[in-house]
Scaffold this active site. Structure first.
Site, short mmCIF file in Angstrom:
data_model
loop_
_atom_site.label_atom_id
_atom_site.label_comp_id
_atom_site.label_asym_id
_atom_site.label_seq_id
_atom_site.Cartn_x
_atom_site.Cartn_y
_atom_site.Cartn_z
CB SER A 362 57.20 100.06 62.98
OG SER A 362 57.34 99.82 61.62
CE LYS A 387 62.05 98.02 61.80
NZ LYS A 387 61.35 98.28 60.54
#
Length: 452
Positions: A362, A387
């Site tokens: 992320s 992600k």
């Protein structure tokens, strides 16, 4: 001083003060979140997760979870429906309005609404089950129904009313949820939980490869002094723990000096997750390490689940020249929010190495891609998690919980998508060296002058 970014489309970046716990129930620091008019009525953070991320960050600092600003509204045509049917229709509408995949997993999403809304439900629990099943057809484990208790847990976590056990949560290569780290002197450490233990059960809820770090986090958090039963797997054996929840204060950025053969003195900064204060802290740590003689810097992002997108963007900006692309955020309509540096970073010349593993995700991947693709750093370790999506959490009416929805995706400075792919490293190396001394994992060839 925070390094902000300027939107290429000249949108106004509005900052909100917020604190969210992603996966542990730690007491989070104050953070700042970013929202643009591409995502109206939402405070856009990076993931739950894992996380929320996602992760959440996964250390109960600041999570990739966002909450809508407006209260839920009931559509005008709901009057002829039962309360259960209204709830199903509202849940469908919340997903329909913002889910990033406009094919809805290549299915007739409207027909799915009709089939579910016309059902005669015997109870609200049955209706909630119908919503869970309906959303599951989207095949996105981050888009999901949150029961009233789960939704309230997130709200309480955001306002600091819950405590946790002090474990860092992530997903391993097999898709299982594991404790990627245990905070020193935390309730989890005192109980005997160790890093790499696999979560089998917590608070009566079991987990499998469809579970997310957020699922575990919700069960670990609770009132101060309350106890939670946890079942972990270690080397094929199941272990039972009873852990007392406590307020957990963590240090998400730590630094130390080490020596690498052929390089000399190296400063290492371990970032567990990104928050609104990470850039300031990293800047201070770099300056301190260089005063102590470090001629190169390592950012250790192993196990970093992300945290706040602005934290990753601001930290990358420390090392980049002005007008460099950092990240592109693309919403369901294909609207691109381009975020670039608007002033020169404080350090453009010190050799920089970013150390990652398969649990780097992320916002941590946003940072990694930004410094890698702009030629500022060498990325060492193994392929990252992958992600590259953003979630928001929307409340349902009448205390029926909420819906977590994937609303956007990230692209790197070179417009590469990292979701379910990850970032390829420049140099492969072992990643299992100590978190207090990475020197044995880093080859001397990784330390070189930047190409900026």
């Amino acid at each position: 001083m925070m390094f902000h970014v300027i939107n290429k489309r000249m949108r106004l970046l509005s900052w909100f003060s917020f604190s969210v716990v992603h996966c542990l129930g730690f007491s989070p620091p104050q953070t700042k979140l970013v929202s643009t008019d591409a995502f109206p009525k939402h405070k856009i953070l990076d993931e739950v997760e894992d996380a929320i991320r996602n992760a959440a960050s996964i250390f109960c600092v600041s999570a990739a979870i966002t909450f809508t600003v407006a209260s839920p509204a009931i559509a005008a045509d709901y009057g002829s429906m039962s309360q259960e049917q209204q709830m199903v229709a509202e849940a469908w509408r919340l997903v329909d309005s913002s889910f990033i995949d406009r094919t809805f997993n290549n299915q007739d999403w409207f027909k799915l609404r009709q089939d579910n809304v016309k059902r005669k439900f015997k109870s609200m629990e049955e209706a909630r089950g119908s919503v869970t099943s309906m959303i599951a057809t989207l095949d996105d484990k981050y888009t999901r129904y949150l029961s009233p208790s789960k939704y309230q847990s997130l709200v309480d976590a955001a306002t600091g009313n819950l405590c946790g056990v002090g474990v860092e949560i992530s997903t391993n290569k097999e898709g299982k949820i594991m404790a990627s780290d245990v905070e020193p002197n935390s309730p989890a450490e005192k109980a005997g939980i160790q890093a790499k233990d696999i979560f089998i059960e917590a608070d009566g809820n079991t987990y499998d490869t469809t579970s997310t770090p957020d699922d575990v986090a919700l069960n670990l958090r609770g009132a101060e002094g309350s106890k939670v039963g946890i079942v972990m797997e270690r080397e094929g054996k199941k272990l039972d723990f009873i852990v007392t929840r406590e307020p957990i204060k963590i240090t998400s950025v730590r630094s130390y000096s080490t020596s690498v053969s052929g390089v000399g003195k190296v400063g290492v900064i371990r970032v567990k997750s990104f928050s609104g204060t990470t850039a300031d802290t990293v800047k201070s740590e770099v300056e301190g390490l260089k005063k102590k003689g470090a001629n190169s810097i390592v950012l250790d992002l192993r196990g970093n689940p992300g945290g706040l997108l602005p934290g990753g963007v601001d930290t990358a900006s420390l090392f980049l020249d002005s007008n460099k692309p950092v990240v592109y955020v693309v919403n369901k309509d294909g609207v691109v929010d381009a975020q670039s540096t608007y002033q020169t970073g404080f350090d453009l010349t010190t050799p920089l190495v970013v150390f990652v593993n398969s649990n780097t995700a992320s916002a941590a991947e946003v940072f990694t891609a930004a410094v890698q693709e702009n030629g500022r750093a060498t990325v060492v370790g193994e392929q990252t998690f992958g992600k590259g999506i953003v979630q928001t959490i929307k409340p349902l009416s009448n205390n029926n919980g909420g819906i977590a929805v994937t609303v956007a995706r990230y692209e790197t400075p070179k417009h590469n998508s990292i979701n379910k792919i990850g970032i390829a490293v420049d140099l492969k190396s072992p990643v299992d060296c100590s978190k207090t001394d990475v020197s044995s994992c880093l080859p001397a060839s990784a330390f070189k002058q930047p190409n900026t």
